[in-house]
Design an enzyme around this catalytic site. Structure first.
Site, PDB file in Angstrom:
ATOM      1  CB  THR A 274      26.166 -13.728  21.433  1.00 27.31           C
ATOM      2  OG1 THR A 274      25.665 -13.076  20.267  1.00 27.31           O
ATOM      3  CG2 THR A 274      27.687 -13.712  21.410  1.00 27.31           C
TER       4      THR A 274
ATOM      5  CB  CYS B  95      25.268  -8.688  13.938  1.00 27.27           C
ATOM      6  SG  CYS B  95      23.844  -9.351  14.758  1.00 27.27           S
TER       7      CYS B  95
END
Lengths: 384, 399
Positions: free
Chosen positions: A70, A326
């Site tokens: 990320t 996620c």
């Protein structure tokens, strides 16, 4: 328990755990310190960088260690956008990116950048022609994932990279978090400028990622501070994590070389088993090797809540995911499956099986047997 | 494509008589050394070439090593077949089919050193070419400008087929030209000078002046890393680490600041000459080039050089900074050299160094110092270590 959720995260390799422990215990110095303990930690960092660079086929100076995939994606997209904001305001990406790219693109829109989200076909892939057509005079960046985290769809990165060579001012970022060590990847040969990886998808530790930044590319650093990682990513280096990541990268490349057909074999077996369900089970991942990375297989069972099937299979000893880990807690249709099929029911009922190098054909057979048992029950119950 | 062997070519034209035997012998030893850690791989001499039998080792890994063996002019990965036409034809077809991107045109270039092979080279060109044409699509013959030239060499030990020839690094095999001692700082120039000396076939040792605590452990580690990179080209490298703090301190106390660097470098030359004599090196080498910095004016080189009788080789003297940096990047020393630690040449830099020092004046100023004693003491306390890029330390084992 049979773990079939390697696209979410992977069980760490025992040798990696050992290396992380040892690095944490012995090389505790701050690489920026001038004394022996610092110098030693600096050497560890340097050698880890070389190992990582070699595994990826790039130069050590082109590796920036980060805290996650990320962060790498944020550093790439925002780093380019902020650095070159005077040259242009346009970014090209796809409708099927991981949230760590997709949400960043949305943020950049809020900041005044304009973003083109390219559609995909029923294999989940963008067309290189569409990419080229989307380019404008003020395009700064094209960001396209290599392997989709929900379906395994394999984007034509090499072809897109080849075409982008004609646009030297447009940088090319690839989110390769799901692909490294699983399918062929050649940053130099494919004309990639920026590439994101994370440790924990490779049997490495969490809390460490990597951004490849081709020599000559400048980024606006997201984290300012002590100037570590060539000034691109300040913060005292996570030496044990970096050691673990580099080691995991080396090990997975060795596995990849030793078992080139491993995932394709498992996938063929699984897909054959799923086909037996006829149209009650819809295969969402493209079947052909050139269209999908074979370690991820996604299918939908319309009419069955995916969480229910997931829990039933867990009772049988099989761990998997709905959509991506996620976003699996939100009760929304999958954005990726919507983009591929435009069918809300199908996009709401996706189940993802993902393999590791430790997964065996017996695991696949066992999974199919468990599915046979529990899905038959569920379907009968639904009718009843 | 799975290759069986690699054919290695070296510069034959420049060599005659006894030199040639020594050259070949040395090159063979160096290639073996470069590939020593690949199990199952063999290297041998074959008819004015060297032959690497790959076993299970991928060609790409071997190629990366061969690109650093001086004396090699070019090399080709090849498929080997028995001396039978059918086998040669099949291998030719498999090789042509394996090429990516697929060529559109090709030609066969056969040569034979086995005169009793039933087909002449000319016949072989046709027999092999026709077989490939019959079994492929979209491929035609072009004898003038083919995309791919398929070489077929018929030799006593088998037929060798290959389509590519990669350039080697050229130069002379390391070890044929005697020993040279390189003054290795942590900068960009001296490793390049070392590489250029290796390319001329010398056996290289290195000397480094360490001024702890004025220079850090990291600065020394950087020099070790540079020596490790050089060892990729010339095998393990001996590094002599000279404790230099005492001399630098004395210079600072007793010599006017403007002459500090000149006299420091005169000490370095004297110590290097002493070590060179001990190690039987026939010359020193430095990364100096002309007119870059104060210490590299012709006047300065003259003043510094006066204190030694051993030849001082300066392989970079005709290069400019851009060329040197390009080479440093290509050989893999640049990224190490730019690490930001000070070495003994960057510390104690005076504000106004003498750009045109005078040898007489320098000698005069050195009267204030017990020169011979300081030099002898530094030589006596010098420590030698051996650096090899392949040596695995505890960190490499961790990774």
């Amino acid at each position: 328990m049979i773990y079939l959720d390697h696209a979410a995260t992977t069980p760490p390799h025992p040798d990696v755990v050992k290396a992380v422990t040892e690095a944490m215990t012995r090389f505790y110095g701050n690489p920026s310190s001038l004394h022996k303990a610092g110098a030693e930690a600096g050497r560890v960092l340097q050698q880890a960088r070389e190992v990582a660079a070699r595994a990826l086929g790039v130069s050590p100076g082109e590796i920036v260690f980060t805290s996650s995939g990320t962060e790498s994606n944020n550093a790439a997209l925002k780093g380019v956008a902020f650095q070159y904001r005077d040259r242009g305001r346009h970014i090209v990406t796809t409708m099927v990116e991981h949230p760590a790219v997709y949400r960043v693109a949305k943020q950049l829109e809020e900041l005044g950048f304009s973003v083109t989200y390219l559609p995909v076909d029923r294999t989940g892939r963008v067309s290189p022609d569409d990419v080229e057509r989307a380019l404008r005079d003020d395009t700064l960046l094209v960001s396209i994932m290599h392997v989709n985290n929900e379906t395994g769809s394999l984007q034509p990165i090499a072809e897109i990279g080849r075409r982008l060579k004609r646009y030297p001012k447009v940088l090319f970022h690839v989110d390769a978090v799901q692909s490294f060590g699983k399918v062929p990847l050649d940053p130099k040969g494919w004309g990639i400028d920026l590439l994101s990886l994370t440790g924990h998808k490779l049997r490495g530790p969490r809390g460490v990622g990597l951004l490849y930044v081709r020599e000559g590319v400048t980024l606006f650093p997201l984290l300012a501070g002590g100037g570590q990682e060539g000034g691109l990513r300040s913060g005292t280096e996570n030496v044990p994590g970096i050691v673990g990541m580099a080691k995991a990268m080396r090990l997975i490349r060795e596995e990849q070389a030793a078992k080139p057909d491993h995932f394709a074999r498992l996938k063929r077996r699984l897909v054959a088993g799923l086909r037996a369900w006829g149209d009650r089970v819809l295969l969402n991942s493209p079947e052909r090797d050139e269209e999908a990375a074979p370690h991820i297989v996604n299918f939908s069972v319309p009419g069955i809540k995916p969480e229910v099937l997931l829990h039933a299979l867990e009772e049988e000893g099989y761990l998997l995911s709905t959509k991506s880990a996620c976003s699996s807690k939100k009760d929304e249709p999958s954005r990726v499956l919507m983009a591929m099929f435009g069918d809300e029911e199908r996009a709401r009922t996706g189940i993802r099986v993902s393999f590791g190098y430790e997964t065996t054909e017996r695991d696949v057979d066992g999974f199919l047997a468990a599915l046979e048992k529990r899905l038959s029950e569920l379907l009968a119950w639904m009718k009843g | 494509m799975r290759y069986d062997v690699v054919l290695l070519r070296y510069g034959e034209l420049a060599l005659k008589g006894k030199n040639r035997g020594q050259f070949e012998h040395r090159l063979l030893a160096n290639v073996r050394q470069a590939l020593a850690d690949f199990p199952g791989l063999r290297v041998r001499r074959a008819y004015g070439r060297l032959l690497v039998e790959l076993g299970d080792v991928p060609f790409a890994e071997v190629a990366e090593r061969l690109e650093r063996v001086f004396g090699l002019v070019s090399f080709s990965p090849a498929v080997r077949t028995p001396l039978e036409l059918a086998a040669i034809q099949e291998a030719a077809l498999a090789l042509m089919r394996s090429l990516s991107p697929a060529p559109r045109t090709f030609k066969v270039a056969a040569r034979r050193s086995v005169k009793n092979f039933p087909h002449t080279s000319h016949e072989l060109n046709h027999l092999v070419g026709a077989h490939v044409l019959r079994n492929t699509e979209n491929l035609t013959v072009d004898v003038h400008e083919p995309d791919v030239e398929l070489a077929v060499e018929v030799r006593p030990e088998g037929a060798f087929l290959y389509v590519e020839s990669r350039p080697g690094p050229g130069g002379l095999p390391v070890g044929v030209s005697g020993k040279v001692l390189l003054l290795l700082s942590g900068g960009i120039d001296s490793p390049v000078a070392g590489w250029r000396m290796l390319k001329r076939g010398v056996t290289l040792e290195a000397i480094h002046f360490h001024s702890y605590p004025f220079t850090s452990e990291q600065a020394l580690e950087k020099v070790r890393d540079l020596a490790r990179v050089l060892s990729r080209y010339g095998g393990p490298i001996r590094l002599h680490v000279v404790p230099f703090t005492e001399i630098q301190t004395r210079i600072r106390q007793h010599v006017p600041e403007a002459y500090g660097i000149t006299i420091m470098r005169r000490f370095m030359m004297r110590i290097a000459q002493g070590i060179a004599e001990k190690r039987r090196a026939l010359a020193l080498a430095t990364g100096e080039s002309l007119g870059q910095v104060a210490s590299q004016t012709l006047e300065s080189l003259n003043t510094i050089n006066r204190v030694v009788t051993i030849p001082v080789l300066r392989p970079l003297v005709g290069m400019d900074k851009a060329e040197i940096m390009e080479t440093a990047k290509a050989i893999g020393t640049y990224e190490i050299s730019i690490r930001p630690y000070e070495d003994c040449c960057t510390i104690f830099v005076p504000k106004n160094p003498k750009t045109k020092p005078d040898p007489e004046e320098a000698a005069e100023l050195e009267q204030a110092l017990p020169v011979d004693e300081l030099v002898a003491d530094a030589i006596a306390r010098t420590e030698m270590e051996t650096l090899d890029w392949r040596a695995r330390d505890e960190i490499a084992d961790l990774l």
